[in-house]
Design a protein around this motif. Structure first.
Motif, PDB file in Angstrom:
ATOM      1  N   SER A 243      26.612  13.119 -15.729  1.00  0.00           N
ATOM      2  CA  SER A 243      25.768  13.224 -16.928  1.00  0.00           C
ATOM      3  C   SER A 243      26.290  14.300 -17.870  1.00  0.00           C
ATOM      4  CB  SER A 243      24.323  13.559 -16.538  1.00  0.00           C
ATOM      5  OG  SER A 243      23.703  12.475 -15.905  1.00  0.00           O
TER       6      SER A 243
ATOM      7  N   ALA B 183      14.754   7.863 -24.012  1.00  0.00           N
ATOM      8  CA  ALA B 183      13.973   8.077 -22.790  1.00  0.00           C
ATOM      9  C   ALA B 183      12.498   7.938 -23.133  1.00  0.00           C
ATOM     10  CB  ALA B 183      14.256   9.463 -22.215  1.00  0.00           C
TER      11      ALA B 183
ATOM     12  N   ASP C 279      22.164   6.606 -17.535  1.00  0.00           N
ATOM     13  CA  ASP C 279      21.326   5.628 -16.831  1.00  0.00           C
ATOM     14  C   ASP C 279      20.908   4.414 -17.661  1.00  0.00           C
ATOM     15  OD1 ASP C 279      21.517   7.389 -14.766  1.00  0.00           O
ATOM     16  OD2 ASP C 279      19.421   8.025 -14.793  1.00  0.00           O
ATOM     17  N   ALA C 280      20.914   4.538 -18.987  1.00  0.00           N
ATOM     18  CA  ALA C 280      20.298   3.504 -19.831  1.00  0.00           C
ATOM     19  C   ALA C 280      20.953   2.131 -19.722  1.00  0.00           C
ATOM     20  CB  ALA C 280      20.309   3.956 -21.292  1.00  0.00           C
TER      21      ALA C 280
ATOM     22  N   SER D 251      14.552  -1.479 -19.465  1.00  0.00           N
ATOM     23  CA  SER D 251      14.707  -0.089 -19.033  1.00  0.00           C
ATOM     24  C   SER D 251      15.439   0.031 -17.699  1.00  0.00           C
ATOM     25  CB  SER D 251      13.344   0.598 -18.921  1.00  0.00           C
ATOM     26  OG  SER D 251      12.638   0.157 -17.778  1.00  0.00           O
TER      27      SER D 251
ATOM     28  N   ALA E 229      19.967  10.184 -20.022  1.00  0.00           N
ATOM     29  CA  ALA E 229      19.716   8.956 -20.781  1.00  0.00           C
ATOM     30  C   ALA E 229      20.979   8.114 -20.950  1.00  0.00           C
ATOM     31  CB  ALA E 229      19.119   9.296 -22.144  1.00  0.00           C
TER      32      ALA E 229
ATOM     33  N   ALA F  73      16.694   3.284 -14.638  1.00  0.00           N
ATOM     34  CA  ALA F  73      16.620   4.669 -14.164  1.00  0.00           C
ATOM     35  C   ALA F  73      17.188   4.724 -12.759  1.00  0.00           C
ATOM     36  CB  ALA F  73      15.184   5.191 -14.188  1.00  0.00           C
TER      37      ALA F  73
ATOM     38  N   ALA G 263      20.828   5.782 -26.541  1.00  0.00           N
ATOM     39  CA  ALA G 263      19.830   5.690 -25.482  1.00  0.00           C
ATOM     40  C   ALA G 263      18.571   6.458 -25.850  1.00  0.00           C
ATOM     41  CB  ALA G 263      20.409   6.240 -24.182  1.00  0.00           C
TER      42      ALA G 263
ATOM     43  N   ARG H  38      11.865   6.332 -18.011  1.00  0.00           N
ATOM     44  CA  ARG H  38      12.831   5.235 -17.978  1.00  0.00           C
ATOM     45  C   ARG H  38      13.717   5.314 -19.219  1.00  0.00           C
ATOM     46  NH1 ARG H  38      13.040   2.453 -13.308  1.00  0.00           N
ATOM     47  NH2 ARG H  38      13.607   0.557 -14.460  1.00  0.00           N
ATOM     48  N   TYR H  39      14.899   4.723 -19.119  1.00  0.00           N
ATOM     49  CA  TYR H  39      15.887   4.831 -20.193  1.00  0.00           C
ATOM     50  C   TYR H  39      16.253   3.453 -20.744  1.00  0.00           C
ATOM     51  CZ  TYR H  39      16.259   9.399 -17.998  1.00  0.00           C
ATOM     52  OH  TYR H  39      15.962  10.628 -17.460  1.00  0.00           O
TER      53      TYR H  39
END
Length: 212
Positions: free
Chosen positions: A161, A193, A141-142, A91, A138, A93, A191, A100-101
């Motif tokens: 994003s 979340a 950041d993933a 994960s 997601a 983030a 992704a 968390r992603y």
């Protein structure tokens, strides 16, 4: 001796000018380089180009990471048996918190076409594949490739994003959705979340980044 001194004095300016010209040419050569036009325009206006950044991020950082993403069934099995290991290993983030992603990939059959998503049956579970509401952080950041420290404005971070989600809708979801039929077997990557403190594996939604 005097005639010789006079002759040398005539040559000195030419030597001085020649060296000076060489230095100028060297400095000019080293200062010439090429940059993308959109970067120059964005810099001239003083405005961050989120569209260009999101496109480069998708092509150079997010897409290459999809190939090494964990299989969704294997990830959920690990989450069920060793949650902390799964979160620590896979994960990412950019903010502190329980959300968390994860990047994931998998294969499954379309069992239901809903208004805003698809229900997918993988070998071990059912999950949802988002088709309409592509939003949030997601996808950004993933992968763990997004470096928040390079930004000074929160608005620029959020705009990345937004533009990345728009790109996915336009280039991945929209071409795929009209062709999708119940019973089709598809390959997907994207992704998810998940909340570490309130983990719910019964309702997993994948934000797609690749669909085949």
């Amino acid at each position: 001796m005097p005639p010789l001194e006079k002759k040398n004095n005539k040559k000195l300016p030419w030597l001085k000018y020649g060296i000076g010209g060489a230095v100028v040419l060297l400095l000019a050569y080293n200062s010439v380089y090429f940059r993308k036009l959109d970067e120059v325009k964005a810099e001239a206006s003083g405005k961050f180009d989120a569209v260009a950044f999101a496109k480069t991020f998708l092509e150079k950082q997010l897409t290459p990471k999809l190939a090494t993403a964990p299989d969704i069934d294997e990830l959920t099995t690990l989450l069920s048996t060793d949650k902390n290991k799964a979160f620590d290993t896979y994960s990412h983030a950019t903010a502190i918190g329980n959300i968390r992603y994860f990047l994931v990939k998998g294969q499954g059959k379309i069992v239901k076409i809903n208004e805003n998503d698809l229900t997918i049956q993988t070998p071990k579970q059912q999950l949802t594949l988002a088709m309409e509401f592509i939003y949030g952080n997601a996808l950004r950041d993933a992968s763990g490739e997004f470096d928040i420290t390079k930004f000074t404005k929160t608005a620029d971070i959020n705009n990345v994003s937004s533009e990345l989600n728009k790109l996915i809708r336009a280039s991945v979801v929209f071409p795929f959705r009209p062709k999708a039929k119940e019973g089709d077997t598809i390959q997907f990557a994207g992704a998810v979340a998940l909340n570490k403190e309130h983990l719910n594996l019964a309702e997993i939604e994948v934000i797609p980044a690749s669909l085949k």
